[in-house]
Design a protein around this motif. Structure first.
Motif, PDB file in Angstrom:
ATOM      1  N   GLY A   1      46.845 -55.137 -10.475  1.00 47.17           N
ATOM      2  CA  GLY A   1      45.935 -54.332  -9.677  1.00 47.17           C
ATOM      3  C   GLY A   1      46.516 -52.950  -9.436  1.00 47.17           C
ATOM      4  O   GLY A   1      47.731 -52.784  -9.334  1.00 47.17           O
ATOM      5  N   THR A   2      45.646 -51.955  -9.356  1.00 47.14           N
ATOM      6  CA  THR A   2      46.109 -50.591  -9.146  1.00 47.14           C
ATOM      7  C   THR A   2      46.022 -50.182  -7.672  1.00 47.14           C
ATOM      8  O   THR A   2      46.445 -49.091  -7.307  1.00 47.14           O
ATOM      9  CB  THR A   2      45.260 -49.613  -9.979  1.00 47.14           C
ATOM     10  N   ALA A   3      45.461 -51.074  -6.843  1.00 53.13           N
ATOM     11  CA  ALA A   3      45.283 -50.736  -5.430  1.00 53.13           C
ATOM     12  C   ALA A   3      46.605 -50.395  -4.721  1.00 53.13           C
ATOM     13  O   ALA A   3      46.646 -49.436  -3.944  1.00 53.13           O
ATOM     14  CB  ALA A   3      44.552 -51.866  -4.706  1.00 53.13           C
ATOM     15  N   PRO A   4      47.688 -51.139  -4.991  1.00 58.42           N
ATOM     16  CA  PRO A   4      48.954 -50.788  -4.311  1.00 58.42           C
ATOM     17  C   PRO A   4      49.418 -49.372  -4.632  1.00 58.42           C
ATOM     18  O   PRO A   4      49.945 -48.677  -3.763  1.00 58.42           O
ATOM     19  CB  PRO A   4      49.951 -51.824  -4.851  1.00 58.42           C
TER      20      PRO A   4
ATOM     21  N   ALA B   1      47.398 -46.859  -5.350  1.00 59.00           N
ATOM     22  CA  ALA B   1      46.484 -45.989  -4.604  1.00 59.00           C
ATOM     23  C   ALA B   1      46.941 -45.883  -3.151  1.00 59.00           C
ATOM     24  O   ALA B   1      46.996 -44.796  -2.575  1.00 59.00           O
ATOM     25  CB  ALA B   1      45.067 -46.561  -4.660  1.00 59.00           C
ATOM     26  N   ARG B   2      47.285 -47.013  -2.582  1.00 58.30           N
ATOM     27  CA  ARG B   2      47.686 -47.055  -1.186  1.00 58.30           C
ATOM     28  C   ARG B   2      48.936 -46.201  -0.954  1.00 58.30           C
ATOM     29  O   ARG B   2      48.996 -45.389  -0.043  1.00 58.30           O
ATOM     30  CB  ARG B   2      47.962 -48.522  -0.827  1.00 58.30           C
TER      31      ARG B   2
ATOM     32  N   ARG C   1      50.180 -43.778  -2.862  1.00 57.28           N
ATOM     33  CA  ARG C   1      49.927 -42.340  -3.081  1.00 57.28           C
ATOM     34  C   ARG C   1      49.236 -41.727  -1.879  1.00 57.28           C
ATOM     35  O   ARG C   1      49.575 -40.631  -1.433  1.00 57.28           O
ATOM     36  CB  ARG C   1      49.063 -42.150  -4.336  1.00 57.28           C
ATOM     37  N   LEU C   2      48.262 -42.443  -1.335  1.00 56.85           N
ATOM     38  CA  LEU C   2      47.533 -41.914  -0.176  1.00 56.85           C
ATOM     39  C   LEU C   2      48.448 -41.764   1.032  1.00 56.85           C
ATOM     40  O   LEU C   2      48.383 -40.774   1.754  1.00 56.85           O
ATOM     41  CB  LEU C   2      46.389 -42.859   0.185  1.00 56.85           C
ATOM     42  N   GLN C   3      49.282 -42.765   1.250  1.00 55.40           N
ATOM     43  CA  GLN C   3      50.152 -42.707   2.422  1.00 55.40           C
ATOM     44  C   GLN C   3      51.073 -41.495   2.375  1.00 55.40           C
ATOM     45  O   GLN C   3      51.262 -40.805   3.362  1.00 55.40           O
ATOM     46  CB  GLN C   3      50.952 -44.004   2.557  1.00 55.40           C
TER      47      GLN C   3
ATOM     48  N   LEU D   1      50.623 -38.718   0.518  1.00 53.14           N
ATOM     49  CA  LEU D   1      49.833 -37.485   0.547  1.00 53.14           C
ATOM     50  C   LEU D   1      49.363 -37.156   1.965  1.00 53.14           C
ATOM     51  O   LEU D   1      49.497 -36.024   2.438  1.00 53.14           O
ATOM     52  CB  LEU D   1      48.621 -37.665  -0.376  1.00 53.14           C
ATOM     53  N   LEU D   2      48.826 -38.163   2.649  1.00 57.71           N
ATOM     54  CA  LEU D   2      48.247 -37.889   3.971  1.00 57.71           C
ATOM     55  C   LEU D   2      49.322 -37.557   4.997  1.00 57.71           C
ATOM     56  O   LEU D   2      49.097 -36.762   5.902  1.00 57.71           O
ATOM     57  CB  LEU D   2      47.378 -39.063   4.424  1.00 57.71           C
TER      58      LEU D   2
ATOM     59  N   GLU E   1      49.668 -33.942   4.415  1.00 55.90           N
ATOM     60  CA  GLU E   1      48.487 -33.150   4.770  1.00 55.90           C
ATOM     61  C   GLU E   1      48.255 -33.104   6.271  1.00 55.90           C
ATOM     62  O   GLU E   1      47.766 -32.112   6.796  1.00 55.90           O
ATOM     63  CB  GLU E   1      47.252 -33.704   4.055  1.00 55.90           C
ATOM     64  N   ARG E   2      48.571 -34.190   6.946  1.00 61.21           N
ATOM     65  CA  ARG E   2      48.349 -34.201   8.401  1.00 61.21           C
ATOM     66  C   ARG E   2      49.212 -33.148   9.071  1.00 61.21           C
ATOM     67  O   ARG E   2      48.811 -32.524  10.041  1.00 61.21           O
ATOM     68  CB  ARG E   2      48.639 -35.582   8.977  1.00 61.21           C
TER      69      ARG E   2
ATOM     70  N   LEU F   1      47.829 -29.494   7.494  1.00 60.55           N
ATOM     71  CA  LEU F   1      46.480 -29.053   7.837  1.00 60.55           C
ATOM     72  C   LEU F   1      46.164 -29.248   9.312  1.00 60.55           C
ATOM     73  O   LEU F   1      45.179 -28.742   9.803  1.00 60.55           O
ATOM     74  CB  LEU F   1      45.444 -29.820   7.001  1.00 60.55           C
TER      75      LEU F   1
ATOM     76  N   ASP G   1      45.679 -28.472  15.518  1.00 59.34           N
ATOM     77  CA  ASP G   1      45.128 -29.579  16.297  1.00 59.34           C
ATOM     78  C   ASP G   1      46.216 -30.174  17.172  1.00 59.34           C
ATOM     79  O   ASP G   1      46.018 -30.453  18.345  1.00 59.34           O
ATOM     80  CB  ASP G   1      44.600 -30.671  15.392  1.00 59.34           C
TER      81      ASP G   1
ATOM     82  N   ARG H   1      40.971 -58.678  -6.640  1.00 58.09           N
ATOM     83  CA  ARG H   1      41.823 -58.564  -7.826  1.00 58.09           C
ATOM     84  C   ARG H   1      42.824 -57.419  -7.712  1.00 58.09           C
ATOM     85  O   ARG H   1      43.556 -57.143  -8.649  1.00 58.09           O
ATOM     86  CB  ARG H   1      40.942 -58.340  -9.065  1.00 58.09           C
ATOM     87  N   GLY H   2      42.810 -56.719  -6.572  1.00 57.74           N
ATOM     88  CA  GLY H   2      43.755 -55.618  -6.401  1.00 57.74           C
ATOM     89  C   GLY H   2      43.357 -54.377  -7.168  1.00 57.74           C
ATOM     90  O   GLY H   2      44.167 -53.500  -7.433  1.00 57.74           O
TER      91      GLY H   2
ATOM     92  N   LEU I   1      41.179 -50.531  -3.154  1.00 55.39           N
ATOM     93  CA  LEU I   1      41.874 -50.605  -1.865  1.00 55.39           C
ATOM     94  C   LEU I   1      41.236 -51.704  -1.016  1.00 55.39           C
ATOM     95  O   LEU I   1      40.024 -51.856  -0.998  1.00 55.39           O
ATOM     96  CB  LEU I   1      41.756 -49.273  -1.127  1.00 55.39           C
TER      97      LEU I   1
END
Lengths: 101, 271
Positions: A12-15, A17-18, A20-22, A24-25, A28-29, A32, A36, B188-189, B192
């Protein structure tokens, strides 16, 4: 369509993605959102100080500086010599209390 | 006084208009007086999704500029009598809306409706900022996909700094609505997970809307999914989300994948 693909198990590619987002954000927080952060800090500081000492919210300066190694938070609050304390009675500041900047 | 909700996302195409229509009609079905407001000046679509595209005479800008009365511009839904639409203008440019004009119209709507649901345009510019400006609560719509989550994070930052409530030192309640969720791919991962998105955005979850063919079918017909396919999982998820907005505490069911016959025999029951 390649039938072999049906049998090939792809992780799975979700890990990815997770992660990379963590990363990046997190950047950015900071990049940007500093205004605030300052606005919120300023509001919280004013609210906290107002519970004890009467100040003019206009005379609160909050500044955030950062260089490569560290960030400094500079807070400059102007407090009048005489002020109203919690019970509403006017009295001069005693020793050890907040003094004017 | 009514509750003002902005439905926003940053990214386009994640389901703001669909969600505005579905949440608005779900709230109205419960007898609440609801007005859905299209803030997408120049690219109005809420009228189309609600099947009211041929009934727009006056729009938001006409009211904001004082050229029409609010009552003249409000379009009452033909199916749910407590549901109204205030359409966006198609012809004017987006600078025609001012802070003051929007504030006055929202203020008037709050007087006569329980819920004012503002459909934000995509992006983080003027239109999107105006849509969130006077909101009491925000529904942040996101897909379980990297660019959508990143944009949602930006929008959350703006909600916390550029709304009237935030500037006045008040909190704006934010809710995450995860749309187009595909349980099989997530399992399936390949997508997200709900936990991933919640963990990254740290905003409480309002609902999970499963990817559904019924949504396109409903928009083809000009009926919110909650009206057109009332028993579909997506409609149920929207209806539950609306109940949570009204303050009810309901467990959030994780959408389950449509399993083939054999695994359904042995698998878990769909929630």
């Amino acid at each position: 369509m390649n039938l072999l693909n049906l049998f090939k198990s792809r992780g799975g590619t979700a890990p990815v993605a997770r992660e990379r987002l963590q990363i990046l954000l997190a950047h950015e927080r900071v990049r940007l959102g500093p205004q605030d952060l300052l606005a919120r800090l300023r509001d919280d500081l004013i609210a906290t100080i107002l519970r004890h000492v009467e100040i003019d919210p206009e005379k609160v300066m909050v500044k955030l500086d950062s260089d490569a190694a560290i960030s400094t938070l500079e807070i400059d609050i102007e407090i009048p010599r005489e002020k109203i304390v919690g019970d509403g009675k006017r009295r001069p500041l005693g020793d050890g209390e907040l003094s004017a900047a | 006084m009514g509750n003002v909700i902005v439905v926003t996302s940053g990214k386009g195409g994640v389901g703001k208009t669909t969600s505005t229509a579905a949440l608005g009609s779900a709230l109205a079905e419960r007898g609440q007086r609801v007005c859905v407001v299209d803030f997408d000046v120049g690219l109005r679509n809420l009228d189309l999704v609600l099947g009211a595209e041929r009934r727009v005479v006056y729009d938001f800008i006409n009211v904001a500029q004082g050229d029409a009365k609010l009552a003249q511009a409000l379009i009452r839904d033909k199916r749910i009598e407590t549901l109204y639409l205030l359409a966006a203008s198609q012809t004017r440019d987006k600078d025609a809306l001012t802070d003051e004009g929007v504030e006055r119209v929202i203020g008037e709507l709050k007087q006569s409706f329980d819920w004012v649901v503002c459909d934000s345009p995509a992006g983080i510019e003027r239109g999107a900022l105006l849509a969130m400006r006077f909101a009491d609560q925000a529904v942040v719509v996101a897909n379980p996909e990297v660019s959508s989550v990143r944009d949602a994070d930006r929008i959350i930052g703006l909600l916390d700094s550029r709304t009237q409530r935030a500037e006045g030192g008040q909190r704006i309640d934010k809710h995450l609505l995860l749309t187009r969720f595909d349980p099989a791919r997530s399992a399936r991962g390949e997508m997200l997970s709900v936990a991933d998105v919640l963990d990254i955005l740290s905003v409480p979850l309002l609902g999970i809307i499963p990817e559904s063919e019924e949504i396109i079918r409903a928009s083809n017909l000009g009926a919110p999914i909650t009206m057109n396919a009332g028993v579909s999982p997506a409609a149920k998820a929207y209806r539950d989300a609306a109940r949570r907005l009204s303050g009810e505490t309901l467990p959030i069911a994780m959408p389950t994948e449509k399993k083939p016959f054999l695994s359904r025999l042995f698998g878990r029951r769909a929630a």
